[in-house]
Design an enzyme around this catalytic site. Structure first.
Site, PDB file in Angstrom:
ATOM      1  CG  ASP A 182      -2.159   0.894   0.978  1.00 21.83           C
ATOM      2  OD1 ASP A 182      -1.959   2.067   0.587  1.00 21.83           O
ATOM      3  OD2 ASP A 182      -3.285   0.427   1.173  1.00 21.83           O
ATOM      4  CB  CYS A 312     -11.856   5.222 -11.664  1.00 23.54           C
ATOM      5  SG  CYS A 312     -11.708   3.979 -12.940  1.00 23.54           S
TER       6      CYS A 312
END
Ligand SMILES: [Zn+2]
Length: 395
Positions: A182, A312
């Site tokens: 991440d 998105c």
């Protein structure tokens, strides 16, 4: 006149069928293996046992026989250290209605001296036996399963909505190594759902924040951090570190295709989860042996053209929803490691939190799939960068 111990043992020995250790070894190596039962005490068993043995201490035999030895007509061979307790135990089983019982002669002490195959149960500290006791009680997990979990490696893609609950439960379960990919830092707006993070860690990298929570929960777990975005340039380095399962919580199109293709090339099953508003879904992609299920491209061979792609842009999501889906993903990962139950290979599980319903849809492998089919046309990574400049969807 009362019998002495020697009289009693002589009587028992003459009424019990005995099998030599040489014959027992040959039988265990054959295709027609008997059910093998170790009737020694727990401490003796922990020092090593004959592979495949079921452990039922002599003192528990009458109580546990029906549960652990359900077939009364199966061929059963009992052993202890020297052949005495197993002979008494064989007599007891015959009295309980078992029809084909014999005792090994003499027993494990000689077996070990002969250097015949043996196994040792996994070694746990007292603290681990306590921490994982509710797993160890489950026959489907047990000490062996817990040892597998502690030796396993799960890679989590995203330490966000789905990764947060997954990582916490995998850590609690004692998955020994958790990889976290991440690139983001903790934002206050994440805390409505990303329960691995905390108000005191807003602004910290998510991989660091998650590591803090995991360490505090279970010091047995090693955390491997990748503070980067998964792209074609780093995917081989990150995936090529011996992961048993990937838990995919990055819900964006470019990454989804990259993860699909790379996990297939590296032969790592992917437990995929996604969420949107009040609904979520989970499936497991494992398009190789032993599962041979479909992959993501079997369903959607290529991304849709950008003008047809779903937005998105960040969308709203019920804070609890990723908890449900992330925990289902963790459950799948644990099952894959243990080899227990039926994974969601070729099934898509959907969850609607407003109607509170689960549904299962069948997924099919496509033999013309461009990446896992019979004649694949995709053999290297494709970056769909620019496809979705907005970044992750509701993750
Ligand atoms: Zn495929």
């Amino acid at each position: 006149m009362a019998k002495t111990y020697s009289d009693l043992f002589a009587d028992i020995k003459s009424s019990v069928k005995l099998i030599s250790l040489e014959d027992l070894k040959a039988r265990l190596e054959s295709d027609n293996t008997p059910v093998l039962v170790d009737v020694r005490e727990k401490d003796e068993f922990r020092g090593g046992y004959i592979p495949g043995a079921i452990h039922i201490p002599r003192g528990f035999l009458e109580m546990q026989a029906e549960q652990k030895l359900p077939d009364k007509n199966a061929e059963i061979v009992l052993y202890c250290a020297g052949g005495v307790r197993s002979a008494f135990a064989a007599k007891t089983l015959s009295e309980l209605g078992y029809t084909n019982v014999s005792g090994a002669n003499p027993g494990f002490v000689r077996w070990k001296d002969m250097r015949y195959p043996m196994e040792e149960p996994p070694h746990f500290t007292d603290a681990q036996l306590d921490r994982y006791s509710r797993h160890i009680m489950l026959s489907e997990v047990g000490e062996k399963g817990q040892a597998k979990l502690l030796n396993s490696r799960v890679l989590l893609l995203g330490a966000g909505g789905l990764g947060a609950p997954s990582a916490l439960y995998l850590a609690a379960a004692g998955v020994g190594t958790l990889g976290l990919v991440d690139a983001d830092v903790v934002d206050a707006s994440n805390l409505q759902r990303q329960i691995i993070h905390a108000t005191s860690r807003v602004g910290a990298p998510k991989v660091d924040s998650a590591e803090t929570a995991i360490r505090d929960l279970n010091p047995d777990v090693k955390v491997v951090k990748f503070q980067e975005r998964l792209v074609s340039d780093n995917v081989d380095r990150i995936f090529g570190q011996g992961w048993d399962v990937i838990v995919d919580g990055c819900d964006n199109f470019p990454t989804r295709y990259l993860v699909n293709d790379a996990s297939l090339f590296h032969k790592i099953p992917v437990v995929h989860g996604s969420i949107f508003r009040f609904e979520g879904q989970v499936t497991t992609f494992a398009p190789f042996s032993p599962w041979d299920g479909p992959c993501y491209r079997c369903l959607y061979p290529e991304p849709p053209p950008p003008h047809l792609a779903p937005s998105c842009a960040e969308a709203g999501v019920l804070g609890i929803l990723p908890g449900v889906i992330g925990v289902l993903q963790a459950t799948e990962a644990i099952k894959l490691i243990l080899g227990a139950g039926d994974p969601l290979v070729d099934r898509l599980l959907t969850y609607d939190s407003l109607r509170m319903t689960f549904r299962t849809l069948k997924l099919r492998k496509d033999k013309f799939c461009p990446v896992c089919g019979e004649s694949p046309t995709i053999t290297e990574y494709i970056d769909y960068e620019g496809f979705c400049a907005g970044g992750a969807a509701a993750e």
